[in-house]
Each structure stands twice: as structure tokens, then as C-alpha cells.
Design a protein around this motif. Structure first.
Motif, PDB file in Angstrom:
ATOM      1  N   LEU A  44      18.464  33.676  47.876  1.00  0.00           N
ATOM      2  CA  LEU A  44      18.071  33.384  49.248  1.00  0.00           C
ATOM      3  C   LEU A  44      16.830  34.208  49.548  1.00  0.00           C
ATOM      4  O   LEU A  44      16.879  35.447  49.550  1.00  0.00           O
ATOM      5  CB  LEU A  44      19.197  33.724  50.226  1.00  0.00           C
ATOM      6  N   LEU A  45      15.709  33.521  49.780  1.00  0.00           N
ATOM      7  CA  LEU A  45      14.435  34.212  49.997  1.00  0.00           C
ATOM      8  C   LEU A  45      13.916  33.956  51.398  1.00  0.00           C
ATOM      9  O   LEU A  45      13.993  32.836  51.908  1.00  0.00           O
ATOM     10  CB  LEU A  45      13.388  33.743  48.979  1.00  0.00           C
ATOM     11  N   LYS A  46      13.394  35.001  52.012  1.00  0.00           N
ATOM     12  CA  LYS A  46      12.661  34.855  53.260  1.00  0.00           C
ATOM     13  C   LYS A  46      11.188  34.625  52.941  1.00  0.00           C
ATOM     14  O   LYS A  46      10.716  34.965  51.855  1.00  0.00           O
ATOM     15  CB  LYS A  46      12.823  36.109  54.130  1.00  0.00           C
ATOM     16  N   SER A  47      10.474  34.059  53.890  1.00  0.00           N
ATOM     17  CA  SER A  47       9.053  33.798  53.683  1.00  0.00           C
ATOM     18  C   SER A  47       8.319  35.086  53.321  1.00  0.00           C
ATOM     19  O   SER A  47       8.473  36.118  53.980  1.00  0.00           O
ATOM     20  CB  SER A  47       8.455  33.192  54.953  1.00  0.00           C
ATOM     21  N   GLY A  48       7.551  35.033  52.217  1.00  0.00           N
ATOM     22  CA  GLY A  48       6.804  36.195  51.749  1.00  0.00           C
ATOM     23  C   GLY A  48       7.540  37.053  50.742  1.00  0.00           C
ATOM     24  O   GLY A  48       6.945  37.961  50.160  1.00  0.00           O
ATOM     25  N   VAL A  55       9.659  34.462  41.551  1.00  0.00           N
ATOM     26  CA  VAL A  55       9.421  33.306  42.416  1.00  0.00           C
ATOM     27  C   VAL A  55       9.175  33.809  43.834  1.00  0.00           C
ATOM     28  O   VAL A  55      10.041  34.471  44.416  1.00  0.00           O
ATOM     29  CB  VAL A  55      10.615  32.341  42.410  1.00  0.00           C
ATOM     30  N   THR A  56       8.015  33.500  44.397  1.00  0.00           N
ATOM     31  CA  THR A  56       7.668  33.927  45.750  1.00  0.00           C
ATOM     32  C   THR A  56       7.735  32.740  46.705  1.00  0.00           C
ATOM     33  O   THR A  56       7.169  31.679  46.426  1.00  0.00           O
ATOM     34  CB  THR A  56       6.245  34.520  45.793  1.00  0.00           C
ATOM     35  N   LEU A  57       8.443  32.921  47.814  1.00  0.00           N
ATOM     36  CA  LEU A  57       8.452  31.913  48.865  1.00  0.00           C
ATOM     37  C   LEU A  57       7.243  32.172  49.757  1.00  0.00           C
ATOM     38  O   LEU A  57       7.233  33.108  50.557  1.00  0.00           O
ATOM     39  CB  LEU A  57       9.750  31.977  49.672  1.00  0.00           C
ATOM     40  N   VAL A  58       6.219  31.351  49.612  1.00  0.00           N
ATOM     41  CA  VAL A  58       4.975  31.537  50.351  1.00  0.00           C
ATOM     42  C   VAL A  58       5.169  31.172  51.816  1.00  0.00           C
ATOM     43  O   VAL A  58       4.805  31.923  52.727  1.00  0.00           O
ATOM     44  CB  VAL A  58       3.841  30.689  49.736  1.00  0.00           C
ATOM     45  N   SER A  59       5.756  30.004  52.070  1.00  0.00           N
ATOM     46  CA  SER A  59       6.004  29.548  53.432  1.00  0.00           C
ATOM     47  C   SER A  59       7.098  28.492  53.401  1.00  0.00           C
ATOM     48  O   SER A  59       7.416  27.935  52.348  1.00  0.00           O
ATOM     49  CB  SER A  59       4.729  28.975  54.069  1.00  0.00           C
ATOM     50  N   HIS A  64       9.945  21.322  53.812  1.00  0.00           N
ATOM     51  CA  HIS A  64       9.514  21.734  52.474  1.00  0.00           C
ATOM     52  C   HIS A  64       9.405  23.255  52.376  1.00  0.00           C
ATOM     53  O   HIS A  64       9.335  23.960  53.389  1.00  0.00           O
ATOM     54  CB  HIS A  64       8.175  21.082  52.092  1.00  0.00           C
ATOM     55  N   ALA A  65       9.416  23.728  51.134  1.00  0.00           N
ATOM     56  CA  ALA A  65       9.203  25.138  50.836  1.00  0.00           C
ATOM     57  C   ALA A  65       8.045  25.243  49.850  1.00  0.00           C
ATOM     58  O   ALA A  65       8.021  24.539  48.837  1.00  0.00           O
ATOM     59  CB  ALA A  65      10.460  25.765  50.237  1.00  0.00           C
ATOM     60  N   LEU A  66       7.085  26.114  50.156  1.00  0.00           N
ATOM     61  CA  LEU A  66       5.949  26.337  49.260  1.00  0.00           C
ATOM     62  C   LEU A  66       6.217  27.594  48.462  1.00  0.00           C
ATOM     63  O   LEU A  66       6.401  28.678  49.034  1.00  0.00           O
ATOM     64  CB  LEU A  66       4.653  26.478  50.066  1.00  0.00           C
ATOM     65  N   VAL A  67       6.286  27.452  47.128  1.00  0.00           N
ATOM     66  CA  VAL A  67       6.602  28.592  46.262  1.00  0.00           C
ATOM     67  C   VAL A  67       5.411  28.895  45.353  1.00  0.00           C
ATOM     68  O   VAL A  67       4.598  28.024  45.055  1.00  0.00           O
ATOM     69  CB  VAL A  67       7.865  28.324  45.417  1.00  0.00           C
ATOM     70  N   ILE A  69       4.721  30.485  41.542  1.00  0.00           N
ATOM     71  CA  ILE A  69       5.326  30.855  40.265  1.00  0.00           C
ATOM     72  C   ILE A  69       4.203  31.057  39.255  1.00  0.00           C
ATOM     73  O   ILE A  69       3.386  30.163  39.039  1.00  0.00           O
ATOM     74  CB  ILE A  69       6.282  29.765  39.744  1.00  0.00           C
ATOM     75  N   ASP A  70       4.156  32.230  38.657  1.00  0.00           N
ATOM     76  CA  ASP A  70       3.102  32.536  37.673  1.00  0.00           C
ATOM     77  C   ASP A  70       1.712  32.280  38.232  1.00  0.00           C
ATOM     78  O   ASP A  70       0.833  31.764  37.549  1.00  0.00           O
ATOM     79  CB  ASP A  70       3.311  31.712  36.394  1.00  0.00           C
ATOM     80  N   GLY A  71       1.518  32.612  39.514  1.00  0.00           N
ATOM     81  CA  GLY A  71       0.205  32.475  40.124  1.00  0.00           C
ATOM     82  C   GLY A  71      -0.150  31.079  40.590  1.00  0.00           C
ATOM     83  O   GLY A  71      -1.226  30.855  41.131  1.00  0.00           O
ATOM     84  N   ARG A  72       0.769  30.123  40.410  1.00  0.00           N
ATOM     85  CA  ARG A  72       0.515  28.747  40.823  1.00  0.00           C
ATOM     86  C   ARG A  72       1.477  28.356  41.936  1.00  0.00           C
ATOM     87  O   ARG A  72       2.641  28.744  41.926  1.00  0.00           O
ATOM     88  CB  ARG A  72       0.684  27.786  39.642  1.00  0.00           C
ATOM     89  N   GLU A  73       0.976  27.595  42.905  1.00  0.00           N
ATOM     90  CA  GLU A  73       1.789  27.187  44.034  1.00  0.00           C
ATOM     91  C   GLU A  73       2.256  25.745  43.887  1.00  0.00           C
ATOM     92  O   GLU A  73       1.539  24.907  43.349  1.00  0.00           O
ATOM     93  CB  GLU A  73       1.001  27.348  45.343  1.00  0.00           C
ATOM     94  N   GLN A  74       3.467  25.488  44.369  1.00  0.00           N
ATOM     95  CA  GLN A  74       4.017  24.139  44.330  1.00  0.00           C
ATOM     96  C   GLN A  74       4.894  23.921  45.549  1.00  0.00           C
ATOM     97  O   GLN A  74       5.663  24.798  45.954  1.00  0.00           O
ATOM     98  CB  GLN A  74       4.823  23.907  43.060  1.00  0.00           C
TER      99      GLN A  74
END
Length: 213
Positions: A44-48, A55-59, A64-67, A69-74
């Protein structure tokens, strides 16, 4: 200086290395947080915030969730919840669950517009009914007229090329489609004009679609 060097070495050994995630799946969205399955573990990740697997939850929004991974966003949605397998291959992958009738359905973006589709390996091409084609803004004046045989008889139809079809992170360009001049089929069929250009595999009841390199 020697003691300082030993202290730095000890701290370095105590800090765990962040592994590279093998598989990331969006499971649910809760306001500014999102639940993921990362390499089989729930996170369970909060934004940021970043998981131990990197794995980073960007927003996150309602749909949708923007993540990262390895410097790439999806962007992941509940309709297309699986991230590309960055650690093993640079190929986007979509996993579909069957419904109660064993059919595989998902959301596609056709020429940039959203439409629900059902996988049909018996269909030669992507098949729309006339109302859906009009709602997608397809220009039938440039389509090639033809006739097709259906369960209700011979019908007028149109053959045309779609600029792009996207499912999850998989995009295929210049895809052949057929528009029937009636309300049939009731749901858009994802036929072999798309399926033949991706790798398709059934695994533990799931249907896996993978982009080709």
C-alpha cells in the motif's frame, strides 16, 4: 580515519539494497493511496512513496495510478493493471481475467477513443456495430463497402484501417477493422487483425497479451 571508514562500511552493510521489481499489478485505489501487488507481495503506497522493490507511486487519481519503475513511468488503471516487466524484458503485458462465461473483456483505446472490447479469436478483424463506429468518429465514407454473412443473414458492412489500437501498454498501428451496418455485434470484438500482432498465451486461467519487440 580508520574508525570512520569502518563506521561507514558498517552503515553501508546495514542499508538494504532496493531490488528491481519483476511484476507490478494495481489492485485498488484509495484516495491518495493505491494498493499494488509487487512480485507477489501486497504494497500500500501513498503518493510519492517507494516500495522496497523500487516501485514509486508518482501520483494517483480516481481512475489511474502513475508509477515509476527503473526510472520509467507508466500509467496503470484497474482495466489495464499490469506494468511492463522492466527487469526481464522491455515488453508491455496485459493480463485478462475471464468472466463467468469464460470470455475475456477489457478496455481499448481505438484512434484515441475508449471502447469496451471482447477477445474473439474466431473474428478475422476487429468488428464494430454501426452505432459504436459512429460514436468513435470512424469515417465510413472512406471505407470499402462489402457484405458479410452473419447468424441473421447477409448484411452490408465496411472495411477500414484503424490508425491505432491500444490495450494497457500495448499499441498496434494500422489495424484492419470491419463495421457492420446494424446493431450487431452488441460488443466490439477484438479479432485477429490485432491478436495476430501480439503474443498471446493462457496461463492459470488468465489470458496474457504481450507486445512484440
Amino acid at each position: 580515519m580508520k574508525l570512520r571508514g569502518l563506521f561507514i562500511l558498517a552503515v553501508t552493510l546495514l542499508v538494504p539494497a532496493i531490488a528491481s521489481a519483476q511484476e507490478v499489478r494495481l489492485q485498488a485505489i484509495f484516495g491518495s493511496s493505491a494498493m499494488f501487488e509487487v512480485d507477489g507481495k501486497q504494497r500500500l503506497l501513498k503518493s510519492g512513496k517507494t516500495s522496497p522493490e523500487g516501485v514509486t507511486l508518482v501520483s494517483v487519481t480516481n481512475d489511474h495510478a502513475l508509477v515509476r519503475i527503473d526510472g520509467r513511468e507508466q500509467k496503470l488503471t484497474l482495466a489495464a493493471p499490469v506494468a511492463a516487466n522492466y527487469a526481464k524484458a522491455e515488453r508491455a503485458e496485459v493480463r485478462l481475467n475471464p468472466d463467468s462465461r469464460g470470455h475475456y473483456s477489457t478496455t481499448a483505446w481505438i484512434n484515441g477513443r475508449r471502447v469496451n472490447v471482447m477477445v474473439d479469436t474466431g473474428a478475422t478483424s476487429i468488428a464494430f456495430n454501426y452505432p459504436t463506429a459512429k460514436s468513435l468518429g470512424l469515417d465510413l465514407s472512406r471505407a470499402r463497402p462489402m457484405t458479410v454473412s452473419t447468424a441473421s443473414g447477409v448484411e452490408k458492412a465496411y472495411r477500414l484501417q484503424l490508425a491505432s489500437v491500444t490495450i494497457g501498454g500495448i499499441t498496434v498501428h494500422n489495424v484492419e477493422a470491419t463495421v457492420l451496418g446494424s446493431d450487431f455485434p452488441t460488443v466490439t470484438l477484438l479479432g485477429n487483425s490485432f491478436l495476430s500482432r501480439v503474443d498471446m498465451q493462457q496461463q492459470d486461467g488468465l489470458l496474457l497479451l504481450r507486445a512484440r519487440n
